[in-house]
Design an enzyme around this catalytic site. Structure first.
Site, PDB file in Angstrom:
ATOM      1  N   ASP A 136       0.773  -1.128   0.004  1.00  0.00           N
ATOM      2  CA  ASP A 136      -0.122  -0.063   0.066  1.00  0.00           C
ATOM      3  C   ASP A 136       0.734   1.230  -0.052  1.00  0.00           C
ATOM      4  OD1 ASP A 136      -2.471   1.376  -0.011  1.00  0.00           O
ATOM      5  OD2 ASP A 136      -2.654   1.190   2.228  1.00  0.00           O
ATOM      6  N   HIS A 143      -4.526  13.820   0.859  1.00  0.00           N
ATOM      7  CA  HIS A 143      -4.826  12.783   1.898  1.00  0.00           C
ATOM      8  C   HIS A 143      -3.341  12.943   3.022  1.00  0.00           C
ATOM      9  CE1 HIS A 143      -5.660   9.416   4.656  1.00  0.00           C
ATOM     10  NE2 HIS A 143      -4.390   9.064   4.285  1.00  0.00           N
ATOM     11  N   GLU A 213     -10.601   3.651   3.451  1.00  0.00           N
ATOM     12  CA  GLU A 213      -9.556   4.442   2.605  1.00  0.00           C
ATOM     13  C   GLU A 213      -9.829   4.226   1.371  1.00  0.00           C
ATOM     14  OE1 GLU A 213      -5.765   5.594   5.325  1.00  0.00           O
ATOM     15  OE2 GLU A 213      -5.556   3.577   4.111  1.00  0.00           O
ATOM     16  N   GLU A 215      -9.344   4.092  -2.438  1.00  0.00           N
ATOM     17  CA  GLU A 215      -7.944   3.831  -3.294  1.00  0.00           C
ATOM     18  C   GLU A 215      -8.209   3.163  -4.396  1.00  0.00           C
ATOM     19  OE1 GLU A 215      -4.392   2.214  -1.046  1.00  0.00           O
ATOM     20  OE2 GLU A 215      -5.311   2.997   1.122  1.00  0.00           O
ATOM     21  N   ASP A 247      -9.027   0.080   1.775  1.00  0.00           N
ATOM     22  CA  ASP A 247      -8.090  -0.132   2.959  1.00  0.00           C
ATOM     23  C   ASP A 247      -8.720  -0.033   4.055  1.00  0.00           C
ATOM     24  OD1 ASP A 247      -5.777  -0.888   4.163  1.00  0.00           O
ATOM     25  OD2 ASP A 247      -4.868   1.037   3.953  1.00  0.00           O
ATOM     26  N   ARG A 251      -8.323   3.366  13.441  1.00  0.00           N
ATOM     27  CA  ARG A 251      -7.334   4.564  13.602  1.00  0.00           C
ATOM     28  C   ARG A 251      -6.762   4.378  14.925  1.00  0.00           C
ATOM     29  NH1 ARG A 251      -6.197   5.668   8.610  1.00  0.00           N
ATOM     30  NH2 ARG A 251      -7.911   6.151   7.366  1.00  0.00           N
ATOM     31  N   GLN A 254      -4.259   1.641  15.110  1.00  0.00           N
ATOM     32  CA  GLN A 254      -3.136   2.080  14.479  1.00  0.00           C
ATOM     33  C   GLN A 254      -2.146   2.998  15.081  1.00  0.00           C
ATOM     34  OE1 GLN A 254      -4.255   3.687  10.594  1.00  0.00           O
ATOM     35  NE2 GLN A 254      -2.324   4.226  10.084  1.00  0.00           N
ATOM     36  N   LYS A 267      -4.425  -2.180  10.068  1.00  0.00           N
ATOM     37  CA  LYS A 267      -4.851  -2.428   8.847  1.00  0.00           C
ATOM     38  C   LYS A 267      -5.143  -4.020   8.220  1.00  0.00           C
ATOM     39  CE  LYS A 267      -3.682   1.717   7.232  1.00  0.00           C
ATOM     40  NZ  LYS A 267      -4.579   2.601   6.248  1.00  0.00           N
ATOM     41  N   THR A 271      -9.021  -5.611   3.594  1.00  0.00           N
ATOM     42  CA  THR A 271      -8.685  -4.923   2.452  1.00  0.00           C
ATOM     43  C   THR A 271      -9.917  -5.508   1.526  1.00  0.00           C
ATOM     44  OG1 THR A 271      -6.576  -4.713   3.031  1.00  0.00           O
ATOM     45  CG2 THR A 271      -7.286  -4.000   1.009  1.00  0.00           C
ATOM     46  N   GLU A 379     -10.222  12.131   7.981  1.00  0.00           N
ATOM     47  CA  GLU A 379     -10.179  13.520   7.213  1.00  0.00           C
ATOM     48  C   GLU A 379     -11.593  14.185   7.446  1.00  0.00           C
ATOM     49  OE1 GLU A 379      -7.851  13.399   3.268  1.00  0.00           O
ATOM     50  OE2 GLU A 379      -8.280  11.664   3.853  1.00  0.00           O
TER      51      GLU A 379
HETATM   52 CA   LIG Z   1      -3.939   2.987   2.774  1.00  0.00          CA
HETATM   53 MG   LIG Z   2      -6.450  -2.978   5.025  1.00  0.00          MG
END
Ligand SMILES: [Ca+2]
Ligand SMILES: [Mg+2]
Ligand SMILES: [Ca+2]
Ligand SMILES: [Mg+2]
Ligand code: NI
Lengths: 433, 433
Positions: A136, A143, A213, A215, A247, A251, A254, A267, A271, A379
């Site tokens: 990733d 971002h 996320e 992506e 993804d 938070r 993480q 994470k 996914t 965000e």
């Molecule tokens: Ca990511």
């Molecule tokens: Mg992931």
């Protein structure tokens, strides 16, 4: 683009004749996963098609496709290389065209149409590739800037390396799942009050900051020998195609775990990717320039091609357990400061071998504008300080159990849209304490 | 331990009758990789053995081994589970014993001995497992402390999370290679003068700080369903066995790239493992306590078993291009603050699925003592400030092209040693600018 004889293709379908994305399906008659393409609200089952047709007429000079289309993943097809992908996609586009040069093969062959052209609602989709490694990146400039500014202030928003190299990390291949797979809220270590001074005392609990996320994912077609990198201007030949990628990110997990070695349990629980691989060639007409990087780049990152990214409209829908859907984000895949060829050149600079089926994520894609252009709740809500307003005065900071997140993406005009279909996941409660 | 009829077993051999490690070989007669075990300076070719014997006598109740031993990896064997590994190892130990209960099967069968018992120098070793995902932990406390103190001072040597959870990161599976595979010095972005103030300007060049990391690797036998973790006291049943692991590291590339998402090109160019998987059962007699962690652990990390790590003697040899060998490090695998069961419980806490063949690295193992107990040149040389003295007054800060690094590890007394064989790699010049 020519028109298709396939019935009832909605002009807003992601799967126009201009697209022809590849995927892996199983059917009521054949539960072994195998290859197909999408067209309108149908799929063309390529295993059935190949078993019942003389492929040499449609794909002259390409051997072994019957075997290739019977495989449970697209890896073998990917490895055939861009020239073959191009020829096979063009051959299928011809077959499905109203004015096909080979009407007897499929258009006028009721028996084969019956067997090989199946409604999408009747089939099951599987992961399209066997993913050896998943990486990733972090190429979504807006971002990276917004998140950096949130945690370190605007002066230090970007780390010193950010404009010199495509920052990335190794992800977890085992938990990449196809759209529709349930996602269980992860349990993890987290700090209930991170701002508290003194010794840190974590708890073990379901994440309270479960996020998405948005992506773009890129699948590798052909690898490189260990020790020998892929030059940035050769990288295009190593790309098979693209998917949408969510993804999922916890938070709070993480935040506590990621120093000094990067994201891990925050994470690796899931996914989600969209099931249809849009071939690299299909996106060629939608090229545009990446975000300008004024830094003098190292030679291996300098691209000959100026239009290095794609302008794909991207949307994020949140559907509540009650069934109400709100589009919470709208942006474009052009908001990247590094292209996939640059990511591939960087990834292999030291000799790291890529293999067919490897997956690269772009990093979260956000636009330069306000809350509605953001690709993560982190965000949109400034890490939970604000609420995102949903249909019916419902509110979110992060995801609730029962929420479904659907990513969508497409380019091109009505009638000739090139889209990805849905990248969807519903959140279920943790299975463990 | 019983004695073996296999000729010429050196009492200092890693592969005594007490060991019986599994690996993947190819031979002059059969170039398809397949399973074998090591005994003294020989291997028993399990594919040939199975094809020429009635296995039900030796391994009663276990079916399908002929097929399993013909596979190009040990994944299928690993998935059979600990009880089967135990029974197969015991059956092979009996067959190779002087007083075997089944003398006619192999000991007295000259024809089969000739075909199946092959000198190690006559065969080629391959990667033993197909590795779906590779994760590298950081459980070597003395290494983590020393490196942290070097960069942040002794007060901040350990990050706040270090004693609460086994810190780890996702590594690159595609570049895990078997002992003996050449390692090319990686090219990468690095800062020639990292301490210079002002804007950072990287160059692209071959790494000047190519290092080793002495680690123990652990292979997973059986996975877990996505969303459901593995309890720490169940984790032992998910372990297949162990190898030595050299996590080659380019310190200058790593230093520039690793903020904020962790190590990437500084690590992904190569990871070397020893070829023979020492089964988990073989190491049981060498259990000891891990480094004491005075932190109150989260419940999911509390182990019922007190002796959670192994006391394996580990050594690092550096051989120069001239052929002179110096043992530059000597330590033990007991210097870990987290056990593999704790790493597995943590890795799966959020539901991340493990699969058979997944590889976990312990993190660099260093002893508490001086330079001679360190598992990396980074520590031995204080990041290049000091020199390591080699045979003949040669010196090193980091590795030179032409250097060969060999990791060795064993436990047990002479005549009954349980060892790994060599984990060896020679450094070659970069293949690219
Ligand atoms: Ca990511
Ligand atoms: Mg992931
Ligand atoms: Ca390591
Ligand atoms: Mg490595
Ligand atoms: Ni190339």
């Amino acid at each position: 683009m020519a028109s298709s004889w396939v019935p009832d293709i909605d002009p807003r379908s992601d799967f126009s004749l201009a697209n022809i994305p590849f995927g892996i399906i199983s059917t009521a008659d054949d539960r072994s996963p195998h290859a197909a393409v999408a067209i309108g609200s149908y799929v063309l089952d390529l295993k059935v098609f190949a078993a019942n047709s003389d492929l040499t007429a449609v794909f002259p000079g390409i051997n072994g496709l019957t075997e290739t289309f019977s495989q449970p993943t697209l890896n073998a097809f990917a490895q055939l290389g861009r020239a073959v992908h191009r020829q096979v996609r063009a051959g299928i586009q011809d077959l499905l065209s109203t004015d096909t040069a080979h009407p007897s093969i499929l258009r006028d062959n009721a028996d084969l149409r019956q067997k090989a052209l199946l409604p999408q609602r009747s089939i099951k989709m599987h992961l399209p590739m066997e993913i050896g490694d998943y990486t990733d990146f972090y190429a979504g400039y807006h971002h990276a800037y917004a998140v950096g500014a949130m945690f370190r202030g605007p002066e230090n928003a970007l780390q010193p390396n950010y404009l010199h190299l495509p920052v990335g990390y190794h992800g977890r291949a085992s938990s990449v799942v196809v759209s529709g797979t349930p996602v269980h809220r992860p349990v993890g270590q987290l700090l209930l009050d991170p701002s508290k001074t003194g010794p840190k005392q974590p708890v073990t609990a379901p994440s309270r900051k479960l996020d998405i996320e948005l992506e773009l994912g890129c699948f590798i077609a052909k690898g490189n020998e260990m020790g020998r990198g892929i030059a940035v201007d050769d990288a295009e030949e190593h790309i098979f195609g693209y998917v949408l990628l969510n993804d999922w990110s916890a938070r709070d997990i993480q935040m506590w775990e990621y120093v000094p070695l990067g994201p891990f349990n925050g994470k690796n629980f899931a996914t989600t990717i969209s099931p249809w691989v849009v071939l690299a060639d299909a996106l060629e007409p939608f090229r545009t320039s990446a975000i300008e990087n004024k830094t003098e780049l190292q030679g291996y990152l300098k691209e000959g091609r100026e239009k290095s990214v794609f302008d794909i409209r991207l949307e994020v829908d949140l559907t509540t357990a009650e069934g109400d859907t709100t589009t919470i984000g709208r942006t474009s895949s052009k908001h990247l400061i590094w292209s996939f060829p640059q990511m591939i050149a960087h990834h292999t600079l030291g000799g790291c071998p890529m293999r067919a089926g490897d997956l690269l994520g772009s990093g979260t894609i956000s636009g330069p504008g306000g809350v509605g252009e953001r690709g993560s709740l982190l965000e949109m809500t400034e890490n939970g300080k604000k609420q995102v307003l949903l249909y019916g005065m419902d509110m979110r900071t992060f995801l609730k159990d029962g929420d479904t997140v659907t990513l969508r993406g497409f380019c091109g005009p009505e009638g000739a849209r090139i889209g990805f279909g849905e990248c969807r996941g519903r959140i279920y409660s943790s299975l463990q304490s």
